[in-house]
Design an enzyme around this catalytic site. Sequence first.
Site, PDB file in Angstrom:
ATOM      1  N   CYS A  57      -7.678  21.990   9.005  1.00 55.85           N
ATOM      2  CA  CYS A  57      -7.373  23.220   9.736  1.00 55.85           C
ATOM      3  C   CYS A  57      -6.213  23.956   9.085  1.00 55.85           C
ATOM      4  O   CYS A  57      -5.145  23.390   8.876  1.00 55.85           O
ATOM      5  CB  CYS A  57      -7.034  22.887  11.190  1.00 55.85           C
ATOM      6  SG  CYS A  57      -6.544  24.323  12.162  1.00 55.85           S
ATOM      7  N   TYR A  88     -14.385  34.129  10.274  1.00 55.80           N
ATOM      8  CA  TYR A  88     -14.103  32.766  10.734  1.00 55.80           C
ATOM      9  C   TYR A  88     -15.348  32.139  11.346  1.00 55.80           C
ATOM     10  O   TYR A  88     -15.683  30.982  11.061  1.00 55.80           O
ATOM     11  CB  TYR A  88     -12.958  32.803  11.742  1.00 55.80           C
ATOM     12  CG  TYR A  88     -12.596  31.443  12.302  1.00 55.80           C
ATOM     13  CD1 TYR A  88     -11.996  30.476  11.496  1.00 55.80           C
ATOM     14  CD2 TYR A  88     -12.854  31.122  13.641  1.00 55.80           C
ATOM     15  CE1 TYR A  88     -11.658  29.232  11.995  1.00 55.80           C
ATOM     16  CE2 TYR A  88     -12.523  29.880  14.149  1.00 55.80           C
ATOM     17  CZ  TYR A  88     -11.923  28.936  13.326  1.00 55.80           C
ATOM     18  OH  TYR A  88     -11.588  27.693  13.829  1.00 55.80           O
ATOM     19  N   GLU A 100     -11.516  26.189   4.730  1.00 57.59           N
ATOM     20  CA  GLU A 100     -10.312  26.874   5.204  1.00 57.59           C
ATOM     21  C   GLU A 100      -9.209  26.612   4.189  1.00 57.59           C
ATOM     22  O   GLU A 100      -8.930  25.462   3.844  1.00 57.59           O
ATOM     23  CB  GLU A 100      -9.912  26.355   6.583  1.00 57.59           C
ATOM     24  CG  GLU A 100     -10.912  26.701   7.663  1.00 57.59           C
ATOM     25  CD  GLU A 100     -10.415  26.379   9.068  1.00 57.59           C
ATOM     26  OE1 GLU A 100      -9.200  26.161   9.241  1.00 57.59           O
ATOM     27  OE2 GLU A 100     -11.247  26.351   9.994  1.00 57.59           O
ATOM     28  N   ASP A 135     -11.619  17.030  12.960  1.00 60.31           N
ATOM     29  CA  ASP A 135     -12.215  18.297  12.539  1.00 60.31           C
ATOM     30  C   ASP A 135     -13.295  18.005  11.506  1.00 60.31           C
ATOM     31  O   ASP A 135     -13.000  17.513  10.415  1.00 60.31           O
ATOM     32  CB  ASP A 135     -11.159  19.232  11.946  1.00 60.31           C
ATOM     33  CG  ASP A 135     -10.123  19.670  12.967  1.00 60.31           C
ATOM     34  OD1 ASP A 135     -10.480  19.816  14.147  1.00 60.31           O
ATOM     35  OD2 ASP A 135      -8.953  19.851  12.588  1.00 60.31           O
ATOM     36  N   TYR A 140     -13.618  22.020   6.418  1.00 62.30           N
ATOM     37  CA  TYR A 140     -12.399  21.213   6.500  1.00 62.30           C
ATOM     38  C   TYR A 140     -12.230  20.310   5.287  1.00 62.30           C
ATOM     39  O   TYR A 140     -11.392  19.405   5.304  1.00 62.30           O
ATOM     40  CB  TYR A 140     -12.415  20.372   7.781  1.00 62.30           C
ATOM     41  CG  TYR A 140     -12.428  21.199   9.036  1.00 62.30           C
ATOM     42  CD1 TYR A 140     -11.367  22.044   9.356  1.00 62.30           C
ATOM     43  CD2 TYR A 140     -13.523  21.150   9.912  1.00 62.30           C
ATOM     44  CE1 TYR A 140     -11.394  22.818  10.504  1.00 62.30           C
ATOM     45  CE2 TYR A 140     -13.551  21.918  11.073  1.00 62.30           C
ATOM     46  CZ  TYR A 140     -12.482  22.749  11.357  1.00 62.30           C
ATOM     47  OH  TYR A 140     -12.496  23.516  12.494  1.00 62.30           O
ATOM     48  N   CYS A 204      -2.390  21.489  15.885  1.00 64.93           N
ATOM     49  CA  CYS A 204      -2.082  21.160  14.490  1.00 64.93           C
ATOM     50  C   CYS A 204      -2.708  19.819  14.170  1.00 64.93           C
ATOM     51  O   CYS A 204      -2.318  18.797  14.748  1.00 64.93           O
ATOM     52  CB  CYS A 204      -0.574  21.117  14.254  1.00 64.93           C
ATOM     53  SG  CYS A 204      -0.123  20.610  12.572  1.00 64.93           S
ATOM     54  N   CYS A 213       3.273  10.231  -2.547  1.00 62.86           N
ATOM     55  CA  CYS A 213       2.761  10.702  -3.826  1.00 62.86           C
ATOM     56  C   CYS A 213       3.805  10.447  -4.905  1.00 62.86           C
ATOM     57  O   CYS A 213       4.975  10.809  -4.730  1.00 62.86           O
ATOM     58  CB  CYS A 213       2.432  12.190  -3.746  1.00 62.86           C
ATOM     59  SG  CYS A 213       1.798  12.884  -5.294  1.00 62.86           S
TER      60      CYS A 213
END
Length: 221
Positions: A57, A88, A100, A135, A140, A204, A213
């Site tokens: 998202c 959208y 997205e 999602d 996504y 969110c 990372c």
Amino acid sequence: MSFMTMLTKKFKLPSEDEALPGRDAAITPTEPHFVNGRSLTGPYPANTKSVLFGMGCFWGAERLFWQLPGVHVTAVGYAGGHTPNPTYHETCTGRTGHTEAVLVVYDPDQIAFADLLKVFWESHDPTQGMRQGNDTGTQYRSAIYVSSAEDLEVAERSRDAYQHALKQAGKTASITTEIRQLDTFYFAEDYHQQYLAKNPAGYCGIGGTGVACPTGLGQSA
């Protein structure tokens, strides 16, 4: 169309022939960036560079990047598909091929591309294919779209380093992130731009793997 057919289409990218036709007129944001007041559409300062990130998202993803020092402006929209100037609603059908995406315009003298990649990898799960958490669907999917061959090399090297880090942490899933050279970006509707600044209690879905990372992945000028 049956439910199972609709479900299959949600997880399978359409071919160019299967994609929705879209339209000639682009969605153009009418307001400046809600947080820093800068133009979303440019022109951007001559010393800046840009990259597109897909990581689920786009509401939560955009917020990650507008907070970083050295980022000039961010915007959300659609990238990586076939349909010109999608909406959208069209993107959510899975019939445009787009994911997205967050446009990040940044000053490489203040923040390195490798630093943006570190935020990208650590802030979502790049092994989930056509989904991110709850999602689900092609919109996504994880993606990095760059505008130069040099940045493409850096992004691919960072993917390999993060895959190694995941393996070292005992995670066996392979990274599914789509990485390619692409500069076509379609802005989303105004109400999506900087959504979580306008709606602090809004949804969110951002969540990473918990694996750091590695640094020193190389930088792009």
